[in-house]
Design a protein around this motif. Sequence first.
Motif, PDB file in Angstrom:
ATOM      1  N   PHE A 163       0.844  -1.192   0.000  1.00 28.80           N
ATOM      2  CA  PHE A 163       0.000   0.000   0.000  1.00 28.80           C
ATOM      3  C   PHE A 163       0.877   1.238   0.000  1.00 28.80           C
ATOM      4  O   PHE A 163       2.105   1.153   0.145  1.00 28.80           O
ATOM      5  N   GLU A 164       0.244   2.394  -0.179  1.00 31.24           N
ATOM      6  CA  GLU A 164       0.974   3.658  -0.222  1.00 31.24           C
ATOM      7  C   GLU A 164       0.363   4.637   0.767  1.00 31.24           C
ATOM      8  O   GLU A 164      -0.858   4.659   0.964  1.00 31.24           O
ATOM      9  N   VAL A 165       1.229   5.446   1.374  1.00 29.03           N
ATOM     10  CA  VAL A 165       0.809   6.485   2.312  1.00 29.03           C
ATOM     11  C   VAL A 165       1.362   7.810   1.806  1.00 29.03           C
ATOM     12  O   VAL A 165       2.539   7.880   1.419  1.00 29.03           O
ATOM     13  N   PRO A 166       0.563   8.876   1.767  1.00 26.60           N
ATOM     14  CA  PRO A 166       1.080  10.160   1.284  1.00 26.60           C
ATOM     15  C   PRO A 166       2.320  10.603   2.053  1.00 26.60           C
ATOM     16  O   PRO A 166       2.371  10.543   3.281  1.00 26.60           O
ATOM     17  N   LEU A 167       3.319  11.055   1.305  1.00 24.96           N
ATOM     18  CA  LEU A 167       4.559  11.519   1.925  1.00 24.96           C
ATOM     19  C   LEU A 167       4.302  12.673   2.874  1.00 24.96           C
ATOM     20  O   LEU A 167       4.889  12.750   3.957  1.00 24.96           O
ATOM     21  N   ASP A 168       3.403  13.592   2.498  1.00 24.12           N
ATOM     22  CA  ASP A 168       3.167  14.757   3.359  1.00 24.12           C
ATOM     23  C   ASP A 168       2.521  14.354   4.682  1.00 24.12           C
ATOM     24  O   ASP A 168       2.704  15.032   5.703  1.00 24.12           O
ATOM     25  N   PHE A 169       1.766  13.251   4.701  1.00 26.34           N
ATOM     26  CA  PHE A 169       1.213  12.741   5.962  1.00 26.34           C
ATOM     27  C   PHE A 169       2.342  12.296   6.882  1.00 26.34           C
ATOM     28  O   PHE A 169       2.359  12.606   8.080  1.00 26.34           O
ATOM     29  N   PRO A 194      -0.354   5.967  12.732  1.00 25.62           N
ATOM     30  CA  PRO A 194      -1.511   5.274  12.151  1.00 25.62           C
ATOM     31  C   PRO A 194      -2.102   6.076  10.983  1.00 25.62           C
ATOM     32  O   PRO A 194      -2.284   7.294  11.072  1.00 25.62           O
ATOM     33  N   TYR A 195      -2.402   5.372   9.904  1.00 25.22           N
ATOM     34  CA  TYR A 195      -2.942   6.024   8.710  1.00 25.22           C
ATOM     35  C   TYR A 195      -4.240   5.342   8.299  1.00 25.22           C
ATOM     36  O   TYR A 195      -4.292   4.118   8.140  1.00 25.22           O
ATOM     37  N   ALA A 196      -5.297   6.140   8.133  1.00 23.80           N
ATOM     38  CA  ALA A 196      -6.595   5.611   7.707  1.00 23.80           C
ATOM     39  C   ALA A 196      -6.600   5.468   6.188  1.00 23.80           C
ATOM     40  O   ALA A 196      -6.590   6.468   5.462  1.00 23.80           O
ATOM     41  N   ASP A 197      -6.609   4.225   5.724  1.00 25.06           N
ATOM     42  CA  ASP A 197      -6.564   3.908   4.305  1.00 25.06           C
ATOM     43  C   ASP A 197      -7.898   3.273   3.933  1.00 25.06           C
ATOM     44  O   ASP A 197      -8.061   2.056   3.978  1.00 25.06           O
ATOM     45  N   GLY A 198      -8.885   4.126   3.609  1.00 23.57           N
ATOM     46  CA  GLY A 198     -10.229   3.610   3.385  1.00 23.57           C
ATOM     47  C   GLY A 198     -10.779   3.059   4.681  1.00 23.57           C
ATOM     48  O   GLY A 198     -10.790   3.736   5.708  1.00 23.57           O
ATOM     49  N   ASP A 199     -11.201   1.794   4.664  1.00 22.46           N
ATOM     50  CA  ASP A 199     -11.737   1.188   5.881  1.00 22.46           C
ATOM     51  C   ASP A 199     -10.656   0.445   6.673  1.00 22.46           C
ATOM     52  O   ASP A 199     -10.952  -0.233   7.652  1.00 22.46           O
ATOM     53  N   LYS A 200      -9.390   0.585   6.260  1.00 21.83           N
ATOM     54  CA  LYS A 200      -8.288  -0.067   6.961  1.00 21.83           C
ATOM     55  C   LYS A 200      -7.463   0.963   7.724  1.00 21.83           C
ATOM     56  O   LYS A 200      -7.278   2.088   7.265  1.00 21.83           O
ATOM     57  N   GLU A 201      -6.957   0.545   8.887  1.00 22.38           N
ATOM     58  CA  GLU A 201      -5.959   1.348   9.577  1.00 22.38           C
ATOM     59  C   GLU A 201      -4.600   0.722   9.326  1.00 22.38           C
ATOM     60  O   GLU A 201      -4.360  -0.426   9.675  1.00 22.38           O
ATOM     61  N   ARG A 202      -3.714   1.472   8.698  1.00 19.59           N
ATOM     62  CA  ARG A 202      -2.351   1.030   8.471  1.00 19.59           C
ATOM     63  C   ARG A 202      -1.528   1.480   9.680  1.00 19.59           C
ATOM     64  O   ARG A 202      -1.239   2.670   9.834  1.00 19.59           O
TER      65      ARG A 202
END
Length: 222
Positions: A163-169, A194-202
């Motif tokens: 998966f990918e997480v925005p760099l600015d986050f 923790p990053y909210a990726d749709g209905d998933k928490e990464r």
Amino acid sequence: MPSFDPRSVPIAGVDAHLPAVPLDAQTPAALRERFARTLDWMPEVVLERSFTDRAPSHAAVLVPIVLRERPTVLLTERTAHLSQHSGQVAFPGGRSDPEDADAAATALREAWEEVGLEARFVEVLGALPTYVTGSAFIITPVVALVQPDCVLRPNPYEVADVFEVPLDFLLDPAHHQRHRLQWEGAEREWFAMPYADGDKERYIWGATAGMLRNFYRFMIAP
């Protein structure tokens, strides 16, 4: 370390008082320029408390910044059956082989083996200082730019998800949680992002979050 859910450990603090890395510093040109400079800075997290007596091993990970309109960082979720850091969010990477020329070679080889990322899509920018884990891995984070048209083929034995997480986050310390745990008479401390990726928490924590925190420190240095 005991088996525990890191999400259950209370948040000791959040660094919302610290400045985020400006967006104009996160462009490909700005990232290339920053790694080309010699900066006077210090990493914040370099050594975890050891919980093993095995000999240290050198390793490297790739910190892959995907060049989308809003740049992202490519991460993996490790499969649950692995002996080291199973089920955790991680960068592509692993133990160095004697045949590897350097840390970048290790990171690129491991990224190919784990997620099928071909080196021709990758532009290595440089490396961050080593990070020593409690499991005795001396990890070199290798930061690179990745073309968004790459085709990934994750290895199902090692990788449960990509998966990918925005760099600015990740470069905004308002998303950097501090956690502490008392274990065997010692206090262990780590970051979580923790990053909210749709209905998933990464749930990014531990060594991966620590290396991202150092990347933040590198990017915010004058």
